[in-house]
Write a protein that holds these residues in place. Structure first.
Motif, PDB file in Angstrom:
ATOM      1  N   CYS B 170      27.497  -2.078   5.535  1.00  0.00           N
ATOM      2  CA  CYS B 170      28.077  -3.423   5.578  1.00  0.00           C
ATOM      3  C   CYS B 170      28.035  -4.054   4.185  1.00  0.00           C
ATOM      4  O   CYS B 170      29.011  -4.652   3.733  1.00  0.00           O
ATOM      5  CB  CYS B 170      27.289  -4.264   6.586  1.00  0.00           C
ATOM      6  N   LYS B 171      26.894  -3.873   3.496  1.00  0.00           N
ATOM      7  CA  LYS B 171      26.774  -4.396   2.129  1.00  0.00           C
ATOM      8  C   LYS B 171      27.792  -3.715   1.221  1.00  0.00           C
ATOM      9  O   LYS B 171      28.411  -4.349   0.373  1.00  0.00           O
ATOM     10  CB  LYS B 171      25.361  -4.157   1.590  1.00  0.00           C
ATOM     11  N   ARG B 172      27.950  -2.398   1.384  1.00  0.00           N
ATOM     12  CA  ARG B 172      28.901  -1.666   0.550  1.00  0.00           C
ATOM     13  C   ARG B 172      30.325  -2.189   0.730  1.00  0.00           C
ATOM     14  O   ARG B 172      31.117  -2.190  -0.186  1.00  0.00           O
ATOM     15  CB  ARG B 172      28.886  -0.171   0.894  1.00  0.00           C
ATOM     16  N   LEU B 173      30.634  -2.614   1.981  1.00  0.00           N
ATOM     17  CA  LEU B 173      31.980  -3.144   2.234  1.00  0.00           C
ATOM     18  C   LEU B 173      32.125  -4.579   1.736  1.00  0.00           C
ATOM     19  O   LEU B 173      33.227  -5.128   1.712  1.00  0.00           O
ATOM     20  CB  LEU B 173      32.291  -3.112   3.735  1.00  0.00           C
ATOM     21  N   GLY B 174      30.995  -5.188   1.370  1.00  0.00           N
ATOM     22  CA  GLY B 174      31.045  -6.557   0.860  1.00  0.00           C
ATOM     23  C   GLY B 174      31.308  -7.606   1.925  1.00  0.00           C
ATOM     24  O   GLY B 174      31.850  -8.676   1.647  1.00  0.00           O
ATOM     25  N   LEU B 175      30.921  -7.307   3.185  1.00  0.00           N
ATOM     26  CA  LEU B 175      31.142  -8.286   4.255  1.00  0.00           C
ATOM     27  C   LEU B 175      30.085  -9.388   4.188  1.00  0.00           C
ATOM     28  O   LEU B 175      28.957  -9.161   3.756  1.00  0.00           O
ATOM     29  CB  LEU B 175      31.072  -7.593   5.623  1.00  0.00           C
ATOM     30  N   THR B 176      30.467 -10.582   4.651  1.00  0.00           N
ATOM     31  CA  THR B 176      29.503 -11.681   4.730  1.00  0.00           C
ATOM     32  C   THR B 176      28.447 -11.347   5.780  1.00  0.00           C
ATOM     33  O   THR B 176      28.783 -10.891   6.878  1.00  0.00           O
ATOM     34  CB  THR B 176      30.234 -12.973   5.142  1.00  0.00           C
ATOM     35  N   CYS B 177      27.190 -11.578   5.441  1.00  0.00           N
ATOM     36  CA  CYS B 177      26.101 -11.266   6.372  1.00  0.00           C
ATOM     37  C   CYS B 177      26.095 -12.273   7.524  1.00  0.00           C
ATOM     38  O   CYS B 177      25.892 -13.468   7.314  1.00  0.00           O
ATOM     39  CB  CYS B 177      24.760 -11.286   5.644  1.00  0.00           C
ATOM     40  N   LEU B 178      26.297 -11.794   8.746  1.00  0.00           N
ATOM     41  CA  LEU B 178      26.422 -12.687   9.906  1.00  0.00           C
ATOM     42  C   LEU B 178      25.132 -13.444  10.224  1.00  0.00           C
ATOM     43  O   LEU B 178      25.181 -14.650  10.485  1.00  0.00           O
ATOM     44  CB  LEU B 178      26.920 -11.909  11.126  1.00  0.00           C
ATOM     45  N   PRO B 179      23.954 -12.780  10.229  1.00  0.00           N
ATOM     46  CA  PRO B 179      22.732 -13.543  10.515  1.00  0.00           C
ATOM     47  C   PRO B 179      22.437 -14.587   9.438  1.00  0.00           C
ATOM     48  O   PRO B 179      22.057 -15.712   9.759  1.00  0.00           O
ATOM     49  CB  PRO B 179      21.630 -12.482  10.542  1.00  0.00           C
ATOM     50  N   VAL B 180      22.631 -14.203   8.185  1.00  0.00           N
ATOM     51  CA  VAL B 180      22.288 -15.114   7.092  1.00  0.00           C
ATOM     52  C   VAL B 180      23.263 -16.295   7.038  1.00  0.00           C
ATOM     53  O   VAL B 180      22.865 -17.450   6.970  1.00  0.00           O
ATOM     54  CB  VAL B 180      22.271 -14.362   5.744  1.00  0.00           C
ATOM     55  N   ALA B 181      24.554 -15.995   7.119  1.00  0.00           N
ATOM     56  CA  ALA B 181      25.549 -17.055   6.933  1.00  0.00           C
ATOM     57  C   ALA B 181      25.805 -17.865   8.195  1.00  0.00           C
ATOM     58  O   ALA B 181      26.106 -19.046   8.126  1.00  0.00           O
ATOM     59  CB  ALA B 181      26.854 -16.457   6.414  1.00  0.00           C
ATOM     60  N   TYR B 182      25.718 -17.219   9.361  1.00  0.00           N
ATOM     61  CA  TYR B 182      26.128 -17.908  10.590  1.00  0.00           C
ATOM     62  C   TYR B 182      25.038 -17.967  11.661  1.00  0.00           C
ATOM     63  O   TYR B 182      25.261 -18.503  12.744  1.00  0.00           O
ATOM     64  CB  TYR B 182      27.365 -17.223  11.198  1.00  0.00           C
ATOM     65  N   GLY B 183      23.890 -17.342  11.407  1.00  0.00           N
ATOM     66  CA  GLY B 183      22.831 -17.321  12.417  1.00  0.00           C
ATOM     67  C   GLY B 183      23.146 -16.448  13.623  1.00  0.00           C
ATOM     68  O   GLY B 183      22.565 -16.617  14.689  1.00  0.00           O
ATOM     69  N   ILE B 184      24.095 -15.502  13.474  1.00  0.00           N
ATOM     70  CA  ILE B 184      24.446 -14.605  14.583  1.00  0.00           C
ATOM     71  C   ILE B 184      23.477 -13.417  14.572  1.00  0.00           C
ATOM     72  O   ILE B 184      23.376 -12.723  13.561  1.00  0.00           O
ATOM     73  CB  ILE B 184      25.895 -14.090  14.426  1.00  0.00           C
ATOM     74  N   PRO B 185      22.739 -13.175  15.684  1.00  0.00           N
ATOM     75  CA  PRO B 185      21.843 -12.019  15.683  1.00  0.00           C
ATOM     76  C   PRO B 185      22.641 -10.712  15.569  1.00  0.00           C
ATOM     77  O   PRO B 185      23.669 -10.555  16.223  1.00  0.00           O
ATOM     78  CB  PRO B 185      21.105 -12.106  17.019  1.00  0.00           C
ATOM     79  N   CYS B 186      22.174  -9.803  14.704  1.00  0.00           N
ATOM     80  CA  CYS B 186      22.913  -8.577  14.403  1.00  0.00           C
ATOM     81  C   CYS B 186      21.904  -7.453  14.308  1.00  0.00           C
ATOM     82  O   CYS B 186      20.869  -7.596  13.647  1.00  0.00           O
ATOM     83  CB  CYS B 186      23.640  -8.772  13.067  1.00  0.00           C
ATOM     84  N   LEU B 187      22.168  -6.322  14.963  1.00  0.00           N
ATOM     85  CA  LEU B 187      21.239  -5.194  14.911  1.00  0.00           C
ATOM     86  C   LEU B 187      21.541  -4.259  13.741  1.00  0.00           C
ATOM     87  O   LEU B 187      20.950  -3.185  13.641  1.00  0.00           O
ATOM     88  CB  LEU B 187      21.256  -4.421  16.241  1.00  0.00           C
TER      89      LEU B 187
END
Lengths: 453, 273
Positions: B170-187
């Motif tokens: 996900c980091k390699r694709l440069g996507l916005t981190c969902l838990p950090v930016a939006y508080g969405i729990p992500c496994l």
């Protein structure tokens, strides 16, 4: 084992039913050259979805029930979201409903083309598989290659709208996690136009096959809208004049346990109770043949015109014509997909916000194999308290058995191999997806009947 | 060069058929694969009966009936290399939720006459019953992994299947981190790579289709989400789906009976055994 008084008894049994999705077997028992019994056995092990879903959040139902069937996960997701939206009182706007129809078209294409080209066509040509068929001649290989490309385009729709081809991730109660952009969908259109032409060729090809001669007085059932070819919602109708809302489904169609087969069968609830000897009373057929027979008047003009020029005429009561109905629905799905993409405006927001509440809702959508019924009860925190799922293969099972019962007399004098193949061929008209049929019981008891005279 | 084509069998236990369908979904490669190997058994695609031995057995589904225990031993005995495909075969699948519950109660909840049903109390991974040579994760498996597995095996090399987490991809694709930016729990931080980071690409938290990644700290992530205000119940449900019985995920539930936790080992985070 029962004693046989006279005559020869012969059992034709196929332990593992090939080229159906899932695990099934069937048995035909003959006595004195007379068909004594037929059984479609399902040894797909029970997975207890309706039990373990209790206590889960209703919003999890689309992802969990998708895993009932890897061939038609979109159907499970669509029946689930619609039923829960009814329970929660959510109104989903038209652009989201259109996007769902597009996703469903992708699944119809993928599933129908898989069945026609890879599973069913080899029966008509006498090959054990589509791979063997492709290796047999350049002409047949060209057909298989066309089928694979058509199937890939169906998968591409599901991938763009749903995120991936098997068990899409983008469907949620209220809509989609993210609606695709117009450009993402537009990129599919060239392939879809090719697919539409290929679907016309496919319809002409399958309509030219040699069909076994077979007919019966079928009751066909599907959902219907008077405005378009129903996939996602409609009234439940049959060719015997029934027209009810999906909420009334369980009053007119019932899953019953029948003592002589130990299997759950769906059947029509009949006004008067049938004679005890008519074990097939109330059997009905769902799926593409039922839908095309009953809804072709509201199909797009293009598909109706193509149908008019085929050597097979509709409505038909020959179940082997199901492959033609499937081809026409593939054409319809390509046509609809192009239309939806051309009219598409990205819905914003992509899903309708909601609050959980205690309630219940049911919904029927048209899985590739026919009507798929879901019903959910929720508590006030949104946890599921009761789940009922009736898959299409469970509804077709009694009807499949009746087809086998009727076809069995022709099999008596064939060599075992040929008899098995012919019976499988007839079963495959229904594209039975046995993984779906979570209710099927394993049937172990084998009784040879005594001679009737 | 080899004189005889390798013989492949595709087998199914308790499952949805989606993983073996992924093989038929390799539309561009299917006919080429069929030319390079002999497809000896594949009920979803061919009528050929089960005979002989296999160079590669691809096994879908979990073990959930007494008959299936016998069948998997038979397949193991016929096969040089046995590969499990998907979450059911590798971790027991969603039907392993019965392992946390009373299966007799499940039976009577679904069936009017439960005595006709022959089922085990548990749904378990193939590796609990026979030796497994390689496993492909996912619900469903990645078709790229399937093609890589078959190509690598034909070439006599090890399949190149990464074991790191979705988070890294996900980091390699440069996507916005969902838990950090939006508080969405992500496994994503604890789930094995392989899906192509689909869920975060669709603005959805990862829900763990590929099971626990190699050497991840599941409890650490659970504590971090809890301190960020995600209800324990939400995390419990999120960890208990298609890979609920996978070691790493299964210990994190509140509802697992102790005796079941100590019972079986199952597959670990690494692919080869």
């Amino acid at each position: 084992m029962a004693k046989r008084k006279s005559g020869k008894a012969k059992t034709i049994q196929v332990r593992a039913l090939a080229r159906v999705e899932g695990e099934g077997a069937f048995t035909i028992v003959l006595q004195d050259d007379r068909v004594a019994d037929v059984k479609l056995e399902i040894y797909e092990p029970p997975r207890f979805y309706e039990a373990f879903m209790r206590g889960r959040q209703a919003t999890e139902a689309p992802d969990i029930t998708a895993r009932i069937c890897g061939i038609c996960p979109v159907a499970y997701q669509m029946s689930a979201v619609r039923a829960i939206e009814k329970a929660y009182g959510i109104q989903v706007p038209e652009p989201i409903r259109s996007l769902r129809r597009l996703l469903y078209c992708g699944e119809w294409i993928e599933s129908h083309v898989l069945h026609m080209y890879l599973l069913h066509a080899p029966d008509f040509f006498g090959y054990e598989s589509a791979i063997a068929m492709a290796q047999a001649s350049a002409e047949l290989k060209a057909h298989v290659e066309r089928g694979l490309r058509m199937k890939k385009i169906g998968n591409a729709i599901v991938e763009v709208v749903g995120g991936r081809a098997v068990h899409p991730i983008n469907v949620r109660v209220g809509g989609f996690y993210r609606a695709p952009t117009k450009d993402e969908l537009q990129a599919l259109v060239d392939d879809l136009r090719w697919g539409r032409d290929a679907a016309i060729e496919t319809a002409r090809w399958v309509a030219s096959l040699d069909f076994p001669d077979f007919t019966d007085d079928y009751e066909f059932a599907c959902i219907r809208s008077d405005h378009h070819y129903a996939i996602l919602e409609g009234d439940v109708v049959t060719n015997r004049g029934l027209r009810i809302s999906e909420d009334e489904f369980l009053q007119y169609f019932r899953e019953e346990q029948v003592p002589y087969s130990h299997a759950l069968h769906s059947r029509r609830v009949l006004p008067e109770s049938p004679g005890a000897d008519d074990r097939f009373a109330g059997c009905y057929q769902v799926g593409p043949l039922a839908r095309w027979n009953l809804n072709r008047d509201v199909a797009p003009d293009l598909v109706r015109q193509v149908e008019q020029d085929l050597p097979v005429s509709f409505p038909t009561t020959n179940p082997f014509h199901s492959i033609v109905a499937r081809a026409l629905e593939v054409l319809l799905a390509y046509h609809e997909a192009i239309r939806i993409i051309e009219d598409y405006e990205q819905p914003d927001p992509s899903w309708v916000p909601f609050e959980p509440r205690a309630g219940h809702g049911c919904a029927i959508t048209e899985a590739p194999r026919g009507m798929l019924y879901h019903e959910y009860h929720t508590d006030d925190a949104g946890y599921l308290t009761k789940v009922t799922i009736i898959p299409p293969t469970s509804q077709n099972q009694l009807r499949i058995e009746k087809d086998l019962y009727m076809i069995a007399p022709r099999l008596i004098d064939l060599p075992q191999d040929q008899a098995c193949w012919q019976a499988e061929f007839a079963i495959r008209n229904y594209d039975p997806c046995i993984s779906c049929a979570t209710h099927f019981l394993k049937l172990k008891i084998e009784r040879l009947p005594t001679s009737a005279h | 060069m080899a004189t005889k084509k390798p013989r492949i069998g595709v087998f199914k236990f308790a499952s949805c058929d989606g993983c073996q369908l992924s093989l038929l979904d390799c539309e561009d490669e299917l006919l080429a694969i069929a030319d390079a190997v002999e497809i000896g058994y594949f009920l979803e695609a061919t009528r050929k009966p089960l005979t002989g031995e296999f160079d590669i057995a691809l096994v879908e589904g979990s073990i959930s009936t007494p008959e299936q225990i016998e069948q998997i031993h038979d397949i193991r005995n016929r096969s040089r290399m046995l590969v499990t495909i998907g979450a059911c075969a590798t971790a027991g699948g969603i039907q392993a939720l019965r392992n946390f519950a009373d299966v007799r109660e499940f039976l009577s909840a679904v069936y009017a006459s439960p005595e006709y049903i022959d089922t085990l109390k548990t749904s378990t991974p193939i590796a609990d019953h026979v030796r497994v040579d390689f496993e492909l994760r996912g619900c469903p498996v990645s078709k790229h992994h399937l093609v890589e597995l078959i190509s690598a095996t034909l070439a006599g090399r090890r399949p190149n299947i990464p074991r790191h987490s979705v988070c890294i991809d996900c980091k390699r694709l440069g996507l916005t981190c969902l838990p950090v930016a939006y508080g969405i729990p992500c496994l994503g931080p604890i789930t094995q790579s392989g899906c192509g980071v689909i869920c975060p690409s669709y603005h959805r938290g990862c829900y763990g289709c590929f099971g626990p990644a190699h050497r991840t700290n599941v409890q650490g992530l659970v504590r971090a989400y809890q301190s960020a205000g995600v209800p324990e119940e939400t995390l419990d449900l999120l960890l208990h789906t298609f890979n609920a019985w996978a070691p790493g995920f299964r210990e994190s539930t509140r509802s697992v009976p102790e005796e079941l936790l100590s019972r079986s080992t199952g597959p670990g985070g690494s692919g080869e055994r």
